[in-house]
Design a protein around this motif. Structure first.
Motif, PDB file in Angstrom:
ATOM      1  N   GLY A  27     -10.746  -4.062   0.705  1.00 57.70           N
ATOM      2  CA  GLY A  27     -10.626  -2.629   0.457  1.00 57.70           C
ATOM      3  C   GLY A  27     -10.718  -1.744   1.690  1.00 57.70           C
ATOM      4  O   GLY A  27     -10.538  -0.531   1.599  1.00 57.70           O
ATOM      5  N   HIS A  33       0.815  -1.208   0.000  1.00 58.17           N
ATOM      6  CA  HIS A  33       0.000   0.000   0.000  1.00 58.17           C
ATOM      7  C   HIS A  33       0.859   1.273   0.000  1.00 58.17           C
ATOM      8  O   HIS A  33       0.329   2.374   0.064  1.00 58.17           O
ATOM      9  CB  HIS A  33      -0.946   0.011   1.204  1.00 58.17           C
ATOM     10  CG  HIS A  33      -2.112  -0.912   1.025  1.00 58.17           C
ATOM     11  ND1 HIS A  33      -3.310  -0.507   0.499  1.00 58.17           N
ATOM     12  CD2 HIS A  33      -2.239  -2.242   1.279  1.00 58.17           C
ATOM     13  CE1 HIS A  33      -4.139  -1.535   0.445  1.00 58.17           C
ATOM     14  NE2 HIS A  33      -3.512  -2.599   0.910  1.00 58.17           N
ATOM     15  N   ASN A  82      -6.692  -0.124 -12.663  1.00 60.91           N
ATOM     16  CA  ASN A  82      -7.465  -1.320 -12.351  1.00 60.91           C
ATOM     17  C   ASN A  82      -7.056  -2.439 -13.275  1.00 60.91           C
ATOM     18  O   ASN A  82      -6.978  -2.276 -14.488  1.00 60.91           O
ATOM     19  CB  ASN A  82      -8.972  -1.062 -12.490  1.00 60.91           C
ATOM     20  CG  ASN A  82      -9.507  -0.267 -11.328  1.00 60.91           C
ATOM     21  OD1 ASN A  82      -8.900  -0.247 -10.271  1.00 60.91           O
ATOM     22  ND2 ASN A  82     -10.641   0.368 -11.542  1.00 60.91           N
ATOM     23  N   LYS A 136      -6.617   6.062   4.597  1.00 61.76           N
ATOM     24  CA  LYS A 136      -7.097   7.390   4.178  1.00 61.76           C
ATOM     25  C   LYS A 136      -7.547   8.200   5.390  1.00 61.76           C
ATOM     26  O   LYS A 136      -7.297   9.404   5.474  1.00 61.76           O
ATOM     27  CB  LYS A 136      -8.241   7.223   3.188  1.00 61.76           C
ATOM     28  CG  LYS A 136      -8.800   8.516   2.653  1.00 61.76           C
ATOM     29  CD  LYS A 136      -9.924   8.217   1.673  1.00 61.76           C
ATOM     30  CE  LYS A 136     -10.628   9.481   1.249  1.00 61.76           C
ATOM     31  NZ  LYS A 136     -11.784   9.175   0.388  1.00 61.76           N
ATOM     32  N   LYS A 190      -2.423   8.014   1.725  1.00 64.15           N
ATOM     33  CA  LYS A 190      -3.028   7.579   0.472  1.00 64.15           C
ATOM     34  C   LYS A 190      -2.385   6.266   0.057  1.00 64.15           C
ATOM     35  O   LYS A 190      -1.175   6.186  -0.146  1.00 64.15           O
ATOM     36  CB  LYS A 190      -2.825   8.635  -0.618  1.00 64.15           C
ATOM     37  CG  LYS A 190      -3.451   8.255  -1.937  1.00 64.15           C
ATOM     38  CD  LYS A 190      -3.214   9.312  -2.994  1.00 64.15           C
ATOM     39  CE  LYS A 190      -3.800   8.858  -4.317  1.00 64.15           C
ATOM     40  NZ  LYS A 190      -3.414   9.758  -5.401  1.00 64.15           N
ATOM     41  N   SER A 191      -3.201   5.236  -0.063  1.00 68.58           N
ATOM     42  CA  SER A 191      -2.694   3.928  -0.473  1.00 68.58           C
ATOM     43  C   SER A 191      -2.137   4.000  -1.886  1.00 68.58           C
ATOM     44  O   SER A 191      -2.735   4.619  -2.772  1.00 68.58           O
ATOM     45  CB  SER A 191      -3.805   2.881  -0.412  1.00 68.58           C
ATOM     46  OG  SER A 191      -3.379   1.666  -1.004  1.00 68.58           O
ATOM     47  N   VAL A 220      -7.540   0.457   2.581  1.00 72.13           N
ATOM     48  CA  VAL A 220      -7.391   1.713   1.840  1.00 72.13           C
ATOM     49  C   VAL A 220      -8.122   2.833   2.576  1.00 72.13           C
ATOM     50  O   VAL A 220      -7.585   3.930   2.747  1.00 72.13           O
ATOM     51  CB  VAL A 220      -7.916   1.570   0.394  1.00 72.13           C
ATOM     52  CG1 VAL A 220      -7.987   2.919  -0.294  1.00 72.13           C
ATOM     53  CG2 VAL A 220      -7.069   0.598  -0.401  1.00 72.13           C
ATOM     54  N   GLU A 221      -9.333   2.543   3.038  1.00 75.69           N
ATOM     55  CA  GLU A 221     -10.139   3.544   3.753  1.00 75.69           C
ATOM     56  C   GLU A 221      -9.539   3.883   5.108  1.00 75.69           C
ATOM     57  O   GLU A 221      -9.512   5.055   5.497  1.00 75.69           O
ATOM     58  CB  GLU A 221     -11.580   3.057   3.914  1.00 75.69           C
ATOM     59  CG  GLU A 221     -12.363   3.064   2.629  1.00 75.69           C
ATOM     60  CD  GLU A 221     -12.408   4.439   1.964  1.00 75.69           C
ATOM     61  OE1 GLU A 221     -12.689   5.436   2.665  1.00 75.69           O
ATOM     62  OE2 GLU A 221     -12.133   4.514   0.755  1.00 75.69           O
ATOM     63  N   LEU A 235      -4.293   3.185  -4.993  1.00 71.72           N
ATOM     64  CA  LEU A 235      -5.135   4.169  -5.682  1.00 71.72           C
ATOM     65  C   LEU A 235      -4.434   4.765  -6.909  1.00 71.72           C
ATOM     66  O   LEU A 235      -5.090   5.325  -7.782  1.00 71.72           O
ATOM     67  CB  LEU A 235      -5.535   5.284  -4.728  1.00 71.72           C
ATOM     68  CG  LEU A 235      -6.384   4.839  -3.536  1.00 71.72           C
ATOM     69  CD1 LEU A 235      -6.639   6.014  -2.598  1.00 71.72           C
ATOM     70  CD2 LEU A 235      -7.688   4.217  -3.995  1.00 71.72           C
ATOM     71  N   ASP A 236      -3.113   4.617  -6.975  1.00 66.04           N
ATOM     72  CA  ASP A 236      -2.350   5.132  -8.107  1.00 66.04           C
ATOM     73  C   ASP A 236      -2.191   4.100  -9.231  1.00 66.04           C
ATOM     74  O   ASP A 236      -1.741   4.431 -10.309  1.00 66.04           O
ATOM     75  CB  ASP A 236      -0.962   5.583  -7.656  1.00 66.04           C
ATOM     76  CG  ASP A 236      -1.044   6.775  -6.721  1.00 66.04           C
ATOM     77  OD1 ASP A 236      -2.016   7.545  -6.815  1.00 66.04           O
ATOM     78  OD2 ASP A 236      -0.130   6.916  -5.878  1.00 66.04           O
TER      79      ASP A 236
END
Length: 143
Positions: A121, A69, A141, A128, A133-134, A124-125, A137-138
């Motif tokens: 998931g 992450h 998909n 955040k 920021k994980s 990630v939250e 997210l960059d």
């Protein structure tokens, strides 16, 4: 001993030995000490070994999940080097196994919980919520 410290030690009547004893007499297994390690910290891991040299597979798993992450800077405490801390963290959380992870000062769980949070998931939250920021997210998909 520098002169300012020497003057203060002589002025108060406290010996240098007492200062050293006070510094190293902290009960690393106490609730207060563990609170000081986890409060106001984004991510804290109590593990066997260190992030660069985990000494069990579960500790390694947690480190790998965090690195996946993009969380490279987190506080890690090696419970193998301090038996009081090892038992103290188990008592503090009422959780019998190591590693133990805290995010935003709150106990999350162990490796199994981190793995599940990663899969669904939630991690990630949670990251955040503490301003991290994980790296996922960059990434684009992938199906």
């Amino acid at each position: 001993m520098n002169s300012l410290l020497r003057r203060n030690v002589l002025k108060t009547g406290t010996t240098f030995c007492r200062l050293l004893a006070a510094r190293y007499s902290v009960d690393t297994g106490s609730k207060e000490y563990i609170n000081s390690l986890v409060k106001d910290k984004k991510v804290v891991v109590f593990m066997k070994g260190t992030p660069s040299n985990p000494r069990c597979g579960f500790s390694n798993g947690v480190v790998q999940i965090l690195h996946f992450h993009g969380v490279e800077n987190f506080d890690a405490h090696d419970v193998l080097s301090d038996e009081n801390l090892r038992q103290g963290i188990k008592d503090y959380t009422n959780w019998p196994t190591i590693p133990q992870i805290f995010i935003g000062g709150e106990f999350v769980g162990g490796c199994d919980v981190m793995l599940e949070m990663h899969k669904n998931g939630e991690l990630v939250e949670e990251l955040k919520n503490v301003g991290i920021k994980s790296a996922l997210l960059d990434k684009p998909n992938e199906t």
